[in-house]
Design a protein around this motif. Structure first.
Motif, mmCIF file in Angstrom:
data_model
loop_
_atom_site.group_PDB
_atom_site.id
_atom_site.type_symbol
_atom_site.label_atom_id
_atom_site.label_comp_id
_atom_site.label_asym_id
_atom_site.label_seq_id
_atom_site.Cartn_x
_atom_site.Cartn_y
_atom_site.Cartn_z
ATOM 1 N N SER A 43 91.565 18.633 -3.396
ATOM 2 C CA SER A 43 91.411 19.068 -4.783
ATOM 3 C C SER A 43 90.848 20.485 -4.906
ATOM 4 O O SER A 43 91.148 21.201 -5.854
ATOM 5 N N PHE A 44 90.038 20.880 -3.923
ATOM 6 C CA PHE A 44 89.452 22.214 -3.984
ATOM 7 C C PHE A 44 90.538 23.293 -3.990
ATOM 8 O O PHE A 44 90.397 24.329 -4.627
ATOM 9 N N ASP A 45 91.641 23.017 -3.308
ATOM 10 C CA ASP A 45 92.742 23.992 -3.274
ATOM 11 C C ASP A 45 93.400 24.147 -4.646
ATOM 12 O O ASP A 45 93.840 25.214 -5.021
ATOM 13 N N PHE A 46 93.457 23.027 -5.347
ATOM 14 C CA PHE A 46 94.139 23.062 -6.643
ATOM 15 C C PHE A 46 93.235 23.545 -7.778
ATOM 16 O O PHE A 46 93.684 24.176 -8.722
ATOM 17 N N PHE A 47 91.973 23.212 -7.691
ATOM 18 C CA PHE A 47 91.029 23.605 -8.742
ATOM 19 C C PHE A 47 89.862 24.374 -8.109
ATOM 20 O O PHE A 47 88.755 23.853 -8.011
ATOM 21 N N PRO A 48 90.087 25.604 -7.661
ATOM 22 C CA PRO A 48 88.999 26.315 -6.990
ATOM 23 C C PRO A 48 87.795 26.496 -7.914
ATOM 24 O O PRO A 48 87.946 26.759 -9.103
ATOM 25 N N GLN A 49 86.621 26.344 -7.354
ATOM 26 C CA GLN A 49 85.336 26.525 -8.056
ATOM 27 C C GLN A 49 85.167 25.608 -9.260
ATOM 28 O O GLN A 49 84.445 25.931 -10.192
ATOM 29 N N GLU A 50 85.842 24.493 -9.249
ATOM 30 C CA GLU A 50 85.695 23.555 -10.366
ATOM 31 C C GLU A 50 85.145 22.236 -9.842
ATOM 32 O O GLU A 50 85.406 21.858 -8.704
ATOM 33 N N LYS A 51 84.394 21.576 -10.684
ATOM 34 C CA LYS A 51 83.927 20.248 -10.316
ATOM 35 C C LYS A 51 84.871 19.233 -10.972
ATOM 36 O O LYS A 51 84.860 19.050 -12.192
ATOM 37 N N VAL A 52 85.692 18.625 -10.149
ATOM 38 C CA VAL A 52 86.730 17.725 -10.655
ATOM 39 C C VAL A 52 86.301 16.266 -10.472
ATOM 40 O O VAL A 52 85.870 15.877 -9.391
ATOM 41 N N ILE A 53 86.402 15.504 -11.528
ATOM 42 C CA ILE A 53 86.152 14.066 -11.405
ATOM 43 C C ILE A 53 87.368 13.317 -11.924
ATOM 44 O O ILE A 53 87.837 13.567 -13.031
ATOM 45 N N TYR A 54 87.886 12.426 -11.067
ATOM 46 C CA TYR A 54 89.054 11.616 -11.429
ATOM 47 C C TYR A 54 88.603 10.174 -11.645
ATOM 48 O O TYR A 54 87.967 9.578 -10.776
ATOM 49 N N LEU A 55 88.928 9.665 -12.790
ATOM 50 C CA LEU A 55 88.515 8.309 -13.142
ATOM 51 C C LEU A 55 89.757 7.486 -13.471
ATOM 52 O O LEU A 55 90.504 7.833 -14.384
ATOM 53 N N SER A 56 89.981 6.408 -12.722
ATOM 54 C CA SER A 56 91.135 5.559 -13.028
ATOM 55 C C SER A 56 90.663 4.290 -13.731
ATOM 56 O O SER A 56 89.464 4.069 -13.873
#
Lengths: 233, 216
Positions: A44-57
Motif C-alpha cells: 500500500s505504501f507504493d500506492f499511497f505514499p506518505q499516507e496512513k491507509v486503513i482498510y475496513l471490510s
C-alpha cells in the motif's frame, strides 16, 4: 496532480480524489473488493505514499476487550467517541459493551477503533453493511462532516443506493474495471447505464429520471423536500 | 409474536435490538448456519449443499432460483465473492424442505438486480409452494416492496406489528423505535405536510409517478 492518488499497476489506472468521498459502486463480483485488497496489502505504501491507509471490510473483527480498552484509554479521542456513541443513544463509553449484541453494533465498534488511528485514507468496504439504516445514515453524515474537517480521503463501497448521496466522486465498476467515473451529479445522470448494470439509483434520483419523461421536472435535486418544492412550485 | 403462516413476515429493528434471537427462539431453532465458518472453507459448494439435500436436482433448482451458474457446484467456498456467498446462503436455505424458511439479512451484499430476483423467489415460495417466510432485514426500502406482515423489535420485545401500511405509515412510532421510514412514504408525508395534498399510499415508484402526475 497533488489532489489525486493515481493508482496503477497490472490493472486499470484508478484515480481517487484526495480529501473527498470516493464511492465505489458495481454489481456483485465486479472486482471492487479484489482491487481494494490488492492496493491495500503490503504494497500500500507504493500506492499511497506518505499516507496512513486503513482498510475496513465487513468481516473485520478484533477482540472486543482490546477495542473497548482503546475507546476508554485514548483520551485524545474521547470527545469524538462520545459524539459517535450519542448517535446510537449510548451515553457513557464504558456502557457501550452492553449494547453490542449484534454484528451491526460490532461493526460500529470496529469502525471507531480503526478511525481513532487517524487515517488519512479511510477505506470502508461494506464495513457498515449490518448497521441498521436509521443509525447508519446518522453515522455517515457524521463521517462526512468529520472527514471534511480533518481533510481525510474516504473510499466507500456499498450496494445501498442511498449511500451514494454522501459521495463527491462516484466510480462505477464493471468486470474488474472502472466503467465510469465523475462527480456524483454527473454519474447519477446515467440512469440507463445504472439499469443495464443492474444497479439502483437513490430514491430521489430515480424519481427525477422517471418524472422527467412527463416534463414535470427539469433539473435533478438531492432531497425529497426539494423535489416536493420543485413539483408543486 | 405470531408468525403469519404462508405469508412473507419481515422482522425489523435497530442493530442490537434482538431480532435474530427472538426469531430463533420463536421458531425453536438452535442456530442459523454461518457459511463463512472455517469448517466450510475447504469444501466445494456441492459438499456444503449436501448438508441440506442429497438430491442433485434440488441443489440445481436452488442455484437457478438465485441465478448462480451450475458450474458453481464444483467450486471451493473460498472462490466466491462476498455477494456470491450471500446468494449461496440463500440457496443453502432453499435446499431444505422446511415449511418455514428463515432468511437473516438476505439483502446485505446483494446488488439491486439480485435483490429484485430475491423478491420473486419469496413470492414464488409463498404463492406456488405455500411456504411461510420469515426475513430479518434492516432495509425498509426493500422490504416495503413485498412484506405481508411486519414486526418491529426494540429492546428484545415486539413493539409494533401489522401490515406494511400499518407499520410504516405510523411515522411517529417508526422514529420512536428507530426504524427508517421507506423513502416512498417519506415523500408522500412530505407532500401532505408541505403542500396539504394527499397523494395516497404506494409501495411501487411507478404507481407513485402516476399519482404525482394526477396531483400537479
Amino acid at each position: 496532480m497533488k489532489d489525486e492518488f493515481v493508482i496503477s499497476g497490472n490493472f486499470d489506472t484508478v484515480t481517487f480524489s484526495k480529501f473527498k468521498w470516493n464511492a465505489f459502486l458495481g454489481p456483485i463480483g465486479c472486482g471492487k473488493t479484489t482491487f481494494l485488497k490488492k492496493i491495500t496489502s503490503s504494497m500500500s505504501f507504493d500506492f499511497f505514499p506518505q499516507e496512513k491507509v486503513i482498510y475496513l471490510s465487513d468481516k473485520e473483527s478484533y477482540p472486543q476487550d482490546k477495542m473497548m480498552e482503546r475507546l476508554l484509554m485514548d483520551l485524545d479521542h474521547q470527545d469524538m467517541v462520545k459524539e459517535v456513541l450519542s448517535l446510537f443513544g449510548v451515553k457513557e463509553i464504558s456502557s457501550f459493551l452492553d449494547h453490542i449484541h449484534s454484528r451491526g453494533m460490532e461493526q460500529v465498534l470496529v469502525f471507531l477503533y480503526r478511525y481513532m488511528e487517524d487515517p488519512t485514507v479511510f477505506i470502508l468496504d461494506e464495513a457498515l453493511s449490518m448497521v441498521d439504516h436509521f443509525h447508519k445514515h446518522a453515522l455517515l453524515e457524521w463521517l462526512k462532516k468529520d472527514a471534511k474537517k480533518k481533510k481525510r480521503t474516504i473510499i466507500y463501497v456499498s450496494l445501498d443506493p442511498e449511500d451514494l448521496m454522501y459521495a463527491d466522486i462516484v466510480m462505477l465498476w464493471y468486470q474488474n474495471k472502472v466503467f465510469l467515473t465523475g462527480t456524483r451529479k454527473k454519474v447519477l445522470k446515467e440512469d440507463e447505464l445504472f439499469r443495464r448494470l443492474g444497479l439502483e439509483m437513490p430514491f430521489v434520483m430515480e424519481l427525477y429520471h422517471k418524472l422527467k419523461y412527463y416534463e414535470v421536472v427539469d433539473h435533478p435535486v438531492d432531497t425529497i423536500e426539494k423535489m416536493v418544492d420543485e413539483l408543486w412550485k | 409474536m405470531e408468525i403469519k403462516k404462508k405469508q412473507i413476515n419481515v422482522v425489523l429493528g435497530p442493530s442490537g435490538s434482538g431480532k435474530k434471537e427472538l426469531i430463533l427462539k420463536e421458531l425453536k431453532l438452535e442456530n442459523y448456519p454461518d457459511l463463512y465458518e472455517e469448517k466450510y472453507m475447504d469444501k466445494t459448494l456441492d459438499e456444503v449443499l449436501s448438508e441440506k439435500t442429497k438430491h442433485k436436482k434440488k441443489k440445481e433448482e436452488a442455484l437457478q432460483m438465485i441465478h448462480l451458474s451450475l458450474d458453481a457446484l464444483t467450486k471451493k467456498m473460498t472462490e466466491f465473492s462476498l455477494g456470491e456467498m450471500k446468494k449461496i446462503s440463500i440457496a443453502y436455505t432453499l435446499c431444505g424442505r422446511e415449511s418455514t424458511y428463515v432468511f437473516l439479512y438476505p439483502d446485505v451484499g446483494l446488488d439491486a438486480k439480485s435483490k429484485n430476483s430475491l423478491i420473486k423467489v419469496f413470492r414464488l415460495l409463498k404463492t406456488r409452494y405455500h411456504k411461510t417466510i420469515v426475513i430479518v432485514s434492516t432495509d425498509t426500502n426493500w422490504v416495503h416492496q413485498f412484506a405481508d406482515f411486519v414486526f418491529v423489535v426494540y429492546n428484545r420485545n415486539v413493539v409494533l406489528e401489522g401490515s406494511t401500511y400499518d407499520v410504516f405509515c405510523n411515522t411517529r412510532n417508526c422514529k420512536k423505535y428507530q426504524i427508517e421510514i421507506p423513502k416512498i412514504i417519506e415523500f408522500e408525508k412530505m407532500v401532505l405536510k408541505k403542500k396539504r395534498k394527499k397523494i395516497g399510499y404506494r409501495n411501487d415508484i411507478k404507481d407513485l409517478i402516476k399519482d404525482i402526475y394526477r396531483h400537479i
